[in-house]
Write a protein that holds these residues in place. Sequence first.
Motif, PDB file in Angstrom:
ATOM      1  N   GLY A   9       0.680  -1.391   0.202  1.00 47.58           N
ATOM      2  CA  GLY A   9       0.105  -0.172   0.178  1.00 47.58           C
ATOM      3  C   GLY A   9       0.880   1.389  -0.070  1.00 47.58           C
ATOM      4  O   GLY A   9       0.848   2.259  -0.790  1.00 47.58           O
ATOM      5  N   LEU A  10       1.792   1.731   0.824  1.00 49.84           N
ATOM      6  CA  LEU A  10       2.933   2.194   0.948  1.00 49.84           C
ATOM      7  C   LEU A  10       3.266   3.005  -0.501  1.00 49.84           C
ATOM      8  O   LEU A  10       3.836   4.246  -1.293  1.00 49.84           O
ATOM      9  N   ILE A  11       3.939   1.627  -1.530  1.00 48.93           N
ATOM     10  CA  ILE A  11       4.429   1.545  -2.084  1.00 48.93           C
ATOM     11  C   ILE A  11       3.348   2.508  -3.655  1.00 48.93           C
ATOM     12  O   ILE A  11       3.738   3.124  -4.695  1.00 48.93           O
ATOM     13  N   ALA A  12       2.262   2.414  -3.338  1.00 51.32           N
ATOM     14  CA  ALA A  12       1.205   2.042  -4.315  1.00 51.32           C
ATOM     15  C   ALA A  12       0.803   3.947  -3.879  1.00 51.32           C
ATOM     16  O   ALA A  12       0.556   4.810  -5.296  1.00 51.32           O
ATOM     17  N   ALA A  13       1.128   3.912  -3.566  1.00 49.71           N
ATOM     18  CA  ALA A  13       0.306   5.333  -2.320  1.00 49.71           C
ATOM     19  C   ALA A  13       1.799   6.214  -2.909  1.00 49.71           C
ATOM     20  O   ALA A  13       1.194   7.527  -3.792  1.00 49.71           O
ATOM     21  N   MET A  14       2.730   6.079  -2.930  1.00 50.65           N
ATOM     22  CA  MET A  14       3.924   6.595  -3.323  1.00 50.65           C
ATOM     23  C   MET A  14       4.373   6.380  -4.896  1.00 50.65           C
ATOM     24  O   MET A  14       4.985   7.648  -5.731  1.00 50.65           O
ATOM     25  N   MET A  15       4.013   5.661  -5.342  1.00 47.40           N
ATOM     26  CA  MET A  15       3.872   5.377  -6.895  1.00 47.40           C
ATOM     27  C   MET A  15       3.017   6.852  -8.163  1.00 47.40           C
ATOM     28  O   MET A  15       3.365   6.884  -9.051  1.00 47.40           O
ATOM     29  N   VAL A  16       1.937   6.547  -7.411  1.00 43.25           N
ATOM     30  CA  VAL A  16       0.132   7.633  -7.871  1.00 43.25           C
ATOM     31  C   VAL A  16       1.303   9.114  -8.241  1.00 43.25           C
ATOM     32  O   VAL A  16       1.112  10.056  -9.172  1.00 43.25           O
ATOM     33  N   PRO A  17       1.847   9.398  -7.174  1.00 41.65           N
ATOM     34  CA  PRO A  17       2.216  10.991  -7.493  1.00 41.65           C
ATOM     35  C   PRO A  17       3.621  10.885  -8.337  1.00 41.65           C
ATOM     36  O   PRO A  17       3.493  12.082  -9.133  1.00 41.65           O
ATOM     37  N   ALA A  18       4.483   9.842  -8.172  1.00 39.34           N
ATOM     38  CA  ALA A  18       5.505   9.905  -9.233  1.00 39.34           C
ATOM     39  C   ALA A  18       4.505   9.717 -10.343  1.00 39.34           C
ATOM     40  O   ALA A  18       5.472  10.023 -11.421  1.00 39.34           O
ATOM     41  N   MET A  19       3.434   8.984 -10.769  1.00 45.66           N
ATOM     42  CA  MET A  19       3.419   8.762 -12.303  1.00 45.66           C
ATOM     43  C   MET A  19       2.717  10.565 -12.583  1.00 45.66           C
ATOM     44  O   MET A  19       3.402  10.825 -13.671  1.00 45.66           O
ATOM     45  N   ALA A  20       2.589  10.548 -12.115  1.00 43.73           N
ATOM     46  CA  ALA A  20       1.884  12.618 -11.616  1.00 43.73           C
ATOM     47  C   ALA A  20       2.469  13.352 -12.579  1.00 43.73           C
ATOM     48  O   ALA A  20       3.059  13.813 -13.596  1.00 43.73           O
ATOM     49  N   GLN A  21       3.921  13.166 -12.120  1.00 41.50           N
ATOM     50  CA  GLN A  21       4.979  14.059 -12.242  1.00 41.50           C
ATOM     51  C   GLN A  21       5.919  14.167 -12.717  1.00 41.50           C
ATOM     52  O   GLN A  21       6.600  14.899 -13.922  1.00 41.50           O
ATOM     53  N   ALA A  22       6.132  12.355 -13.097  1.00 41.43           N
ATOM     54  CA  ALA A  22       6.478  11.892 -14.942  1.00 41.43           C
ATOM     55  C   ALA A  22       6.404  12.476 -15.535  1.00 41.43           C
ATOM     56  O   ALA A  22       6.409  13.234 -16.914  1.00 41.43           O
ATOM     57  N   GLN A  23       4.691  13.063 -16.194  1.00 43.87           N
ATOM     58  CA  GLN A  23       4.019  13.132 -16.822  1.00 43.87           C
ATOM     59  C   GLN A  23       3.913  15.401 -17.031  1.00 43.87           C
ATOM     60  O   GLN A  23       3.883  15.240 -18.301  1.00 43.87           O
ATOM     61  N   THR A  24       4.179  15.589 -15.778  1.00 41.66           N
ATOM     62  CA  THR A  24       4.142  16.994 -15.737  1.00 41.66           C
ATOM     63  C   THR A  24       5.750  17.374 -16.556  1.00 41.66           C
ATOM     64  O   THR A  24       5.423  18.249 -17.642  1.00 41.66           O
ATOM     65  N   GLY A  25       6.422  16.339 -15.918  1.00 40.59           N
ATOM     66  CA  GLY A  25       8.180  16.144 -16.794  1.00 40.59           C
ATOM     67  C   GLY A  25       7.864  16.601 -17.709  1.00 40.59           C
ATOM     68  O   GLY A  25       8.634  16.883 -18.714  1.00 40.59           O
ATOM     69  N   GLU A  26       7.123  15.527 -18.340  1.00 39.55           N
ATOM     70  CA  GLU A  26       7.331  14.956 -19.729  1.00 39.55           C
ATOM     71  C   GLU A  26       7.015  16.287 -20.291  1.00 39.55           C
ATOM     72  O   GLU A  26       7.075  16.220 -21.951  1.00 39.55           O
TER      73      GLU A  26
END
Length: 155
Positions: A9-26
């Motif tokens: 659960g902690l890993i999943a919770a940390m991945m969602v913001p990382a995915m959003a940041q990856a999209q904005t970085g792109e």
Amino acid sequence: MKSKFLTAGLIAAMMVPAMAQAQTGELRRDRQDIREEKRDVRQAIRHGDRGDVREERRELRDARQEHREDKRDWRRDTRYQNYRAPFRYQQFRIGSTLRSSYYAPAYRPTWDSRWGVPRAGRNLTYVRHYNDLLLVNARNGKVVRVYRNHFNWRR
């Protein structure tokens, strides 16, 4: 067994913001690529022949197309679609007072520079109410600013 679920659960919770940041970085990198390609076109016009100009314009067109595709993917992200609150729509005005259920953390989207609105100040928070974006004083629930149909373009 319980610790495995907690860790997952902690890993999943940390991945969602990382995915959003990856999209904005792109998207940020795409905009930078477009600026660089524009500069290359200007240099080719000044110093190159017709073939160089044609090639640079083709690369600029490709960079713009890539940016459009990435932006379309970002808009289609399921986290930003089909938002419906568990209460009916009500049109709020500046000075209205919200019940605490209206500005609960579930309805407080994190600020994003692509929204075109300034960061919320101290004790202020943005609240999404259907397609409207409200700037609310988190202490007393007073509406400070209303952005009508702000999320309507995401359809």
